[in-house]
Design a protein around this motif. Structure first.
Motif, mmCIF file in Angstrom:
data_model
loop_
_atom_site.group_PDB
_atom_site.id
_atom_site.type_symbol
_atom_site.label_atom_id
_atom_site.label_comp_id
_atom_site.label_asym_id
_atom_site.label_seq_id
_atom_site.Cartn_x
_atom_site.Cartn_y
_atom_site.Cartn_z
ATOM 1 N N GLN A 1 16.322 110.085 96.332
ATOM 2 C CA GLN A 1 15.814 111.094 95.411
ATOM 3 C C GLN A 1 14.291 110.973 95.237
ATOM 4 N N LEU A 2 13.805 109.748 95.228
ATOM 5 C CA LEU A 2 12.372 109.531 95.036
ATOM 6 C C LEU A 2 11.569 109.859 96.295
ATOM 7 N N CYS A 3 12.102 109.488 97.464
ATOM 8 C CA CYS A 3 11.342 109.632 98.716
ATOM 9 C C CYS A 3 11.581 110.963 99.409
ATOM 10 N N GLY A 4 12.725 111.607 99.173
ATOM 11 C CA GLY A 4 12.981 112.914 99.742
ATOM 12 C C GLY A 4 13.475 112.876 101.172
ATOM 13 N N ALA A 5 13.205 113.970 101.934
ATOM 14 C CA ALA A 5 13.754 114.177 103.273
ATOM 15 C C ALA A 5 13.351 113.104 104.274
ATOM 16 N N PRO A 6 12.110 112.581 104.255
ATOM 17 C CA PRO A 6 11.765 111.562 105.268
ATOM 18 C C PRO A 6 12.680 110.349 105.221
ATOM 19 N N LEU A 7 12.864 109.790 104.028
ATOM 20 C CA LEU A 7 13.756 108.626 103.925
ATOM 21 C C LEU A 7 15.184 109.006 104.303
ATOM 22 N N ALA A 8 15.612 110.206 103.885
ATOM 23 C CA ALA A 8 16.963 110.654 104.230
ATOM 24 C C ALA A 8 17.134 110.722 105.736
ATOM 25 N N ALA A 9 16.149 111.261 106.444
ATOM 26 C CA ALA A 9 16.236 111.343 107.898
ATOM 27 C C ALA A 9 16.275 109.955 108.519
ATOM 28 N N ARG A 10 15.401 109.029 108.033
ATOM 29 C CA ARG A 10 15.382 107.671 108.579
ATOM 30 C C ARG A 10 16.736 106.975 108.374
ATOM 31 N N ALA B 1 2.604 105.589 95.579
ATOM 32 C CA ALA B 1 2.916 104.163 95.453
ATOM 33 C C ALA B 1 4.395 103.958 95.132
ATOM 34 N N LEU B 2 4.902 104.797 94.261
ATOM 35 C CA LEU B 2 6.314 104.671 93.908
ATOM 36 C C LEU B 2 7.203 104.973 95.102
ATOM 37 N N ARG B 3 6.806 105.980 95.901
ATOM 38 C CA ARG B 3 7.627 106.310 97.071
ATOM 39 C C ARG B 3 7.604 105.175 98.092
ATOM 40 N N ARG B 4 6.393 104.544 98.288
ATOM 41 C CA ARG B 4 6.329 103.421 99.225
ATOM 42 C C ARG B 4 7.228 102.278 98.743
ATOM 43 N N ALA B 5 7.150 102.005 97.433
ATOM 44 C CA ALA B 5 8.002 100.926 96.903
ATOM 45 C C ALA B 5 9.484 101.270 97.080
ATOM 46 N N ALA B 6 9.855 102.538 96.799
ATOM 47 C CA ALA B 6 11.263 102.954 96.959
ATOM 48 C C ALA B 6 11.685 102.878 98.417
ATOM 49 N N TRP B 7 10.770 103.311 99.341
ATOM 50 C CA TRP B 7 11.060 103.208 100.782
ATOM 51 C C TRP B 7 11.346 101.755 101.163
ATOM 52 N N GLU B 8 10.484 100.854 100.672
ATOM 53 C CA GLU B 8 10.644 99.430 100.991
ATOM 54 C C GLU B 8 11.951 98.890 100.429
ATOM 55 N N VAL B 9 12.251 99.257 99.176
ATOM 56 C CA VAL B 9 13.498 98.788 98.557
ATOM 57 C C VAL B 9 14.709 99.313 99.330
ATOM 58 N N ALA B 10 14.662 100.581 99.745
ATOM 59 C CA ALA B 10 15.807 101.179 100.444
ATOM 60 C C ALA B 10 16.079 100.494 101.769
ATOM 61 N N LEU B 11 15.023 100.282 102.578
ATOM 62 C CA LEU B 11 15.240 99.765 103.927
ATOM 63 C C LEU B 11 15.377 98.248 103.960
ATOM 64 N N GLU B 12 14.664 97.545 103.085
ATOM 65 C CA GLU B 12 14.637 96.088 103.171
ATOM 66 C C GLU B 12 15.598 95.418 102.199
ATOM 67 N N ARG B 13 16.002 96.136 101.159
ATOM 68 C CA ARG B 13 16.875 95.521 100.170
ATOM 69 C C ARG B 13 18.269 96.177 100.115
#
Length: 1522
Positions: free
Chosen positions: A100-109, A55-67
């Motif tokens: 840092q929270l989401c790791g390689a997937p978010l970094a690649a995106r 859940a935290l990773r999904r929230a961090a993913w959303e914050v990174a891409l949308e905010r």
């Protein structure tokens, strides 16, 4: 506090994702910073359950891409203001924590999206780079890693507008990639791999950003240790010598980082060699040599850091440390380099390219001295360095100045060092390398534009290389090219000296077996005989012996070998006759054989002309010159028989006409019998030329052949006119043909031009191989032919005007001839004005000469026409002031015209012509201030024509000296002429003096005709003119009196001027020159006149004069009183003024009394005068001024000595007082300056060695006394210059030339300036300084980040800078200088922020001058004075103590106050301090204790004291805590 609040919020439980979403909507700057803080704490938290973590990773993913990504775009750039900057900073931090929270997937995106944006080239490049920086540490896909590294390298390499992008990449992306081992490896390969590297500045920017990853290396990329890469060290060396200061700083940072790492590890490593001379590694380390290596590199870095200061007084003490570097760098046992020599070259190159020329000079001298003092191993790099950076530095002329301790005419230190260096360095080179090095060295001298001074000293250094045959054909060609470079300079003597030394170089270094005779001849032809290579000089003899003779002998050997192989063994030798016999055969056949090929005749006559001009043909009898008749017959036929018909034939015409005067000279040397042949030839040539001219003149339309015939005819007549004038001993003027020539010229049409021939005519006529140009070129040069044709007409007319009485002499009024003469003269003068407008400037000389004859006859009748002639002539001269080649000849002709005695006499005083001549004089004086030598020409001509008139029966001026009285301002200006030279002008003067001092050792001194263009020669001319005046001559007497009065007026005018009057200023020099001239004239002045001007002399003594002027005034007074003692009563009156007027001048009159024995030398009644003198002097012996008392005591000692010799009884009552006073002075005790000054003033030259009568001579007046009184050296006029200036000779009876040896041996000394002591050490003589300035920063604090968009606190943190909790509030200060100083102080002592009233102050130049870039490293906050109350309250809520720097009723003493850690210092306004409405918002006020009377300090000083006291207390507290 913020961290505590964030942890408390997260500890309350709940879904972290929901908390993040709640913070994001809506997202302001404050919420963005809160979001970053929450993400930071979440990323730093411990492990979570799988569901919670997901859940935290999904929230961090959303914050990174949308905010965060949109916020990055929103905060991009500085134009959005502070709010957008805060948003951007918070978004960057939040994005990093999301990764840092989401790791390689978010970094690649994020990486893919960012790379796509960068590839599209849109406006979001900065946001894309930030996203890549956030993603880079967690990237794992090799393809993405490779693409990110490639993008980073591309942005770093991008030139021009990519500077900001490169800085952003270096500040953000590269450090992030450094944390990713695969990415680091790719970046390393891209920067320093096998491919092309980016330019040094960009590469160093990238390497500095990666320093944490590379030094020390870590991770899988550890194999890429930067210290083991030769390209890395080459890049660092290149950066150390870059012109950009930031680039040098990055290079030093990397070097210091590598040294610190190596010293800390104390491990063994060695960088591979990368060059052909790879005897030493670029970088190595050894545990055994750890201390030695640290010493070497610390010294090296100290030198490089010190060079950044560009201050010679700081750098010079460090230079001896270079010697210790060489001792560490060279192995004494093996004689090889331990450290690569290129490191030393970096130091010298940095010095060579310094903006401070004094530092460049020190560097060059130190480098050249190496090979005298150090035994350096050979290195290919040194040769390349000499030919490259060293020679680039040597091209700077200012480096060749002499030192203050050297006398004028001495060789500058750089010149001497160059000679020793080149000779020593060449000897140390291997034989096979000498030729190549010298060839490159000489070729370098032709690769750029060199000034006269450097090329002279380089040529001299080449000439002093010991003889070695290392240059071949290429070397000789290179020397010839350098010769051509020397022709650019306008300095004739420098040009000639350089040619002499280059010729000596060719003789010493050329292997004659490798060059051909034509090549040697070509080289010799590049020299100018009138400047360097002339017969009968030592250089000529050396050339003849060493070069030409050797070549001829070699040619003879070759011919002998050929003859031997062909069986002609009876030919034993080849003599010079064998070379000349073919020439004689051709010359003998010229008159009789019309079928000799034209080319052969031309070459033969050219060789004959050259032999005659160099006086190579020495004939002992008439039979030796039997070809004369043949040659003259040939010339006559060619010039008059229509054989010259093309434009190309005009060059032949010049050849034939040049031969005529040389043949006449030869005939005059032999016997009068040959003159009959010459006269016959002249008569035939004159008559035939006149006849040909009239024949062509009668034709209606002339074809090319007729026009060439006309040009040839007038050119022949011109040659006859010049020959008649130049060879009066030949008596050619008596020939009937010459009379016909006069009549022909006098009544010819002037300014007749020739029609330009058509193309077809020229083409049909141009069929001769001698033609020097094509048809098109001939057509283009027709204007030059016409100009010469017109000029020749005026040469002939000038001859006629000077020879024909009816045109040149005046006639009685009432005769018809007068009207005819005046009318004809007017027509000719009008034609002359027309000629000045149509002729090129280099062809107007004969027109000036004609005007000189015509204007005096017409000045009274046609004054306006004559004034027009003056104006037009001046217009031509002024337009030529920048044209060196033809300016001087035209100027001399102009001066002969304007300042002709008849012209000056005809211009009646106060008339328009007189005013116009005065105007021209002023213009010439003005021109002479910018063009040295102009006034020399004017004054030399005038002085010679006025005092040494020529015997001219035609002149109407019976007494030319009358003109001197009408134009006496010329002499006055000459007496005081000269300006304060610029540094480059002084350099040229010094080099001229050096060359002249070489004497006959430099052939240019023998060959070059003295131009007398030195400014000194103006004054010498005027002084020698005055020396020739006779006081018994009424005209001379009146003139001298007028000069004296005007000189005294000029001195008074200078004294009254408001221009600053300091030592060696122009005002000082003018006054000095005035009194020097008055001294020269003094013996010629009568008593009555001297009595009338003596008051003005005394009045000048009352002024505040420089030492030299004071001595001259005293000398004039002493000589006047000596000659006329009856003037003593006037002198005593000078002591009667009030003390206020005498306080600065009484020493002048007391100095006169110190020579009282000279004054009374011819007086019989000395006792009453001595009594008066004693009474006058005694009253000044008790003056309150120490200097006055010293002067009075010196005078008293002199006068009392005279009284004792006369044994005067009247003085017995004064004897005890005077004796005790003098004895007390002589036996003065104590350690002060009193006794020393008493001894010094007695030893001073003016009181000890100088004798006013015996030392009265030119050398003392103009050289010795100025030298002893410490006048600038360029003001001294040596006696040799008086002797060298021969335009105005002094009479043989003129004896007062030289100074006495007692005076010449003295050194300059002014006792009043010697109270500083003599304990100071000679800094130049020190070999090593025990301590030097070290204004450098440890490497941990000097990372050269240029990321100007980074938050100042972040930048400071990256620097490793420790900031205190002190805030300095300077909003009330409004002076940029105070704010700049405070900014610098606050940054140095680590204040956390400086608060100012407006950030606009940062752009102020005064602020930047004081802050020295501190604003880039210190957070600046803008708080306007009206907002201070709110700001203070806010900071007090944050725990700060508000401290005011002000004196109040309850203020604390600074020495007793203990500062809290969180302190806020409020500084007051410069004038009003802290307003009352702010004082009650403060927690405490602190004041600085003071002992003086002034009530307050400068606000910057006050702030600095409190900042330091705060820092001191905090340092002590931290030490106690540890």
């Amino acid at each position: 506090m913020e961290v505590v609040l964030a942890d408390a919020l997260l500890a309350r439980g709940g879904d972290p994702g929901e908390l993040l979403r709640a913070v994001c909507a809506p997202l302001s700057a404050d919420r963005a910073e809160a979001l970053r803080l929450l993400l930071q704490r979440l990323a730093a938290g411990g492990p979570r359950g799988e569901a919670e973590g997901e859940a935290l990773r999904r929230a961090a993913w959303e914050v990174a891409l949308e905010r965060c990504r949109p916020l990055l775009r929103l905060g991009e750039g500085a134009a959005g203001g502070a709010e957008r900057l805060r948003l951007g900073r918070a978004a960057r931090g939040a994005l990093r924590h999301c990764v840092q929270l989401c790791g390689a997937p978010l970094a690649a995106r994020l990486a893919r999206d960012a790379l796509a944006e960068l590839a599209g080239g849109g406006p979001g490049a900065e946001a894309a780079v930030e996203a890549l920086a956030a993603a880079a540490p967690r990237l794992e896909e090799p393809a993405l890693v490779a693409r990110c590294a490639a993008v980073a390298l591309a942005l770093v390499r991008e030139e021009g507008e990519g500077e900001a992008a490169a800085a952003l990449v270096a500040g953000r992306l590269l450090p992030a990639l450094g944390g990713n081992a695969p990415a680091l490896g790719r970046v390393w390969d891209g920067l320093l791999g096998g491919g092309p590297a980016p330019r040094a500045g960009r590469a160093l920017l990238a390497l500095s950003a990666l320093a944490d990853a590379l030094l020390p290396p870590r991770g899988p990329g550890a194999a890429a240790d930067a210290r083991l890469c030769p390209r890395f060290w080459r890049l660092v060396q290149e950066g150390l010598t870059e012109r950009d200061g930031l680039c040098r700083k990055r290079a030093r940072y990397l070097l210091k980082r590598a040294v610190d790492l190596s010293g800390g590890q104390a491990a063994c490593l060695r960088c591979p060699t990368d060059g052909p001379d790879g005897t030493a590694s670029l970088f190595w380390w050894s545990a055994e040599e750890n201390e030695k290596l640290l010493q070497f590199w610390e010294t090296y870095i100290l030198i490089m850091e010190t060079l950044e200061g560009n201050q010679i007084h700081v750098i010079k003490p460090v230079l001896p440390k270079l010697n210790s570097l060489y001792e560490l760098a060279i192995s004494g046992e093996e004689g090889c380099w331990l450290f690569h020599p290129s490191w030393h070259m970096c130091i010298y190159k940095r010095m060579f390219e310094s903006e401070n020329k004094s530092l460049t000079k020190e560097g060059v001298l130190h480098f050249l001295e190496l090979y005298e003092t150090k035994h350096l191993p050979n290195s290919l790099g040194f040769s390349e360095f000499v030919i490259g950076p060293l020679m680039d530095a040597l091209s700077e002329s200012s480096l060749y100045s002499r030192t203050p301790s050297q006398l004028m005419g001495a060789c500058p230190p750089l010149g001497m060092r160059l000679q020793k260096f080149l000779a020593t360095y060449l000897m140390l080179l291997p034989e096979e390398e000498k030729g190549g090095f010298l060839l490159k060295f000489i070729q370098k001298m032709t690769n750029r534009h060199w000034c006269a001074v450097p090329i002279l000293f380089l040529s001299m250094a080449l000439a002093h290389i010991p003889a070695c045959k290392v240059l071949g054909t290429d070397g000789l060609h290179a020397l010839r090219d350098v010769l051509q470079c020397t022709m650019i300079t306008h300095q004739i003597l420098l040009r000639g000296a350089a040619q002499c030394y280059l010729l000596q170089t060719a003789m010493h270094l050329t292997d004659v077996e490798k060059v051909s005779l034509p090549e040697v001849a070509s080289f010799l032809l590049s020299l100018r005989p009138e400047e360097s290579l002339r017969r009968d000089t030592a250089l000529w003899m050396e050339v003849r012996t060493k070069l030409v003779a050797t070549m001829i002998l070699l040619a003879a050997d070759v011919e002998r070998m050929r003859n031997k192989s062909s069986g002609k063994s009876n030919i034993k030798w080849i003599e010079l006759e064998a070379f000349l016999n073919p020439l004689l055969d051709v010359l003998m056949k010229l008159g009789s054989n019309a079928y000799i090929p034209t080319l052969k005749t031309d070459k033969s006559l050219q060789l004959l002309l050259k032999l005659l001009q160099t006086r190579s043909l020495k004939c002992s009898n008439t039979q030796d010159v039997t070809p004369v008749e043949s040659v003259l017959e040939f010339i006559l036929r060619r010039l008059t028989a229509n054989e010259l018909s093309t434009v190309g034939d005009l060059d032949r015409c010049d050849l034939y006409l040049a031969l005529i005067p040389e043949i006449v000279n030869l005939c005059l040397q032999l016997s009068s019998k040959k003159l009959t042949t010459v006269k016959k030839f002249i008569s035939s040539l004159t008559n035939a030329s006149i006849r040909n001219f009239w024949e062509t003149n009668s034709a209606e339309e002339l074809k090319l052949k007729e026009q060439i015939k006309k040009v040839t005819s007038i050119a022949s007549l011109t040659a006859v006119c010049e020959l008649v004038d130049q060879k009066p001993e030949a008596h050619l003027e008596d020939l009937p043909s010459v009379d016909a020539l006069k009549r022909f010229t006098a009544f010819s049409q002037f300014n007749e031009v020739l029609k330009k021939p058509s193309y077809i005519e020229e083409k049909s006529g141009t069929n001769d191989s001698f033609s020097c140009s094509s048809v098109f070129e001939a057509s283009q040069g027709w204007g030059r032919i016409v100009a010469r044709y017109v000029r020749d007409q005026w040469i002939c007319l000038c001859f006629a005007l000077n020879k024909l009485p009816m045109l040149a002499q005046e006639y009685e009024e009432g005769t018809s001839e007068l009207l005819l003469t005046a009318e004809r003269s007017k027509e000719i003068l009008e034609s002359a004005l027309e000629a000045l407008t149509i002729l090129p400037s280099d062809q107007v000389l004969p027109v000036f000469d004609c005007m000189k004859v015509l204007v005096p006859k017409l000045l009274n009748l046609q004054e306006s026409l004559c004034i027009e002639a003056f104006d037009l002539a001046w217009k031509i001269i002024s337009s030529l002031s920048n044209t060196q080649l033809i300016f001087w000849s035209n100027l001399k002709a102009f001066v002969r015209f304007i300042f002709d005695n008849e012209v000056l006499a005809a211009a009646s005083a106060n008339g328009p012509a007189y005013a116009k001549i005065k105007e021209i004089i002023l213009k010439l004086i003005d021109m002479s201030t910018t063009k040295t030598g102009v006034f020399n020409v004017v004054l030399s001509h005038c002085c010679q024509s006025w005092i040494l008139p020529t015997c001219d029966n035609r002149s109407a001026v019976r007494n030319p000296f009358l003109n001197a009285g009408n134009y006496c301002e010329l002499i006055i200006e000459g007496c005081v002429f000269g300006t304060v030279f610029r540094r480059d002008q002084r350099l040229i003067q010094d080099v001229h003096a050096f060359i002249e001092n070489l004497g006959e050792n430099c052939a240019a001194n023998v060959v070059t005709e003295s131009t007398n263009r030195d400014d000194h020669y103006v004054r010498i001319c005027a002084i020698k003119f005055l020396c020739l005046l006779d006081g018994s001559n009424i005209l001379h007497k009146s003139f001298m009196e007028d000069i004296v009065i005007k000189l005294l007026e000029k001195d008074e005018l200078v004294s009254r001027s408001r221009t600053r009057y300091y030592a060696n200023s122009l005002q000082h020099r003018i006054k000095n020159r005035v009194w020097q001239t008055l001294l020269v004239l003094l013996p010629k002045l009568e008593q009555n006149f001297l009595c009338g001007i003596l008051d003005k002399v005394f009045q000048a003594g009352f002024g505040n004069n420089q030492a030299s002027v004071k001595y001259f005034i005293e000398w004039v007074v002493i000589l006047s009183l000596h000659k006329y003692p009856q003037f003593l009563n006037k002198f005593w009156d000078c002591f009667c003024y009030d003390e206020e007027k005498l306080k600065t001048s009484i020493c002048t009159f007391l100095s006169v009394l110190s020579h009282f024995d000279t004054i009374l030398q011819n007086t019989s009644e000395k006792k009453p005068i001595l009594k008066k003198a004693l009474l006058v002097v005694l009253q000044w012996c008790f003056n309150h001024n120490f200097s006055v008392r010293l002067y009075a005591l010196v005078a008293l000692k002199k006068i009392w000595g005279m009284c004792r010799m006369l044994d005067v009884e009247e003085f017995e009552a004064l004897t005890p007082v005077i004796e005790s006073s003098l004895q007390q002075v002589e036996n003065m005790h104590g350690t002060g300056n009193a006794r020393r000054n008493w001894q010094r003033i007695q030893d001073h030259f003016f009181f000890a060695a100088f004798h006013p009568l015996e030392d009265y001579n030119l050398e003392t007046i103009f050289c010795t006394l100025p030298r002893l009184s410490e006048v600038a050296e360029d003001e001294w006029i040596s006696l040799c210059k008086f002797e060298r200036f021969t335009d105005i000779p002094l009479p043989p009876a003129f004896q007062w030339y030289r100074s006495r040896a007692e005076l010449l041996d003295l050194k300059p000394s002014d006792w009043s300036q010697q109270d500083t002591g003599s304990s100071s050490l000679d800094t130049d003589g020190q070999t090593e300084w025990t301590d030097v300035q070290k204004k450098i920063i440890p490497w941990k604090h000097s990372t050269p980040s240029s990321d100007l968009e980074m938050v100042l606190q972040d930048r400071a943190a990256k620097l490793g800078k420790s900031n205190s909790r002190l805030i300095v509030v300077a909003s009330l200060i409004d002076k940029p200088t105070n704010l700049g100083g405070l900014c610098r102080t606050s940054e140095i002592f680590g204040a956390s922020a400086l608060v100012v009233g407006s950030l606009h102050y940062v752009q102020d130049k005064q602020f930047q001058h004081l802050s020295v870039s501190a604003e880039q490293w210190l957070p600046l906050v803008e708080v306007k004075p009206s907002q201070l109350v709110d700001y203070l309250q806010q900071k007090k809520t944050e725990g700060y103590t508000a401290i005011g720097v002000e004196q109040t009723a309850k203020s604390y003493d600074l020495t007793e106050y203990c500062f809290p850690e969180k302190s806020l210092l409020l500084l007051g306004n410069e004038h009003e301090g802290i307003p009352a409405n702010l004082i009650h918002h403060l927690d405490v006020c602190v004041e600085i204790p003071q002992q003086g009377i002034i009530r307050s300090l400068n606000v910057h000083v006050s702030g600095a004291l409190l900042i330091w006291e705060y820092t001191r207390q905090q340092v002590i507290k931290h030490k106690q805590q540890k």
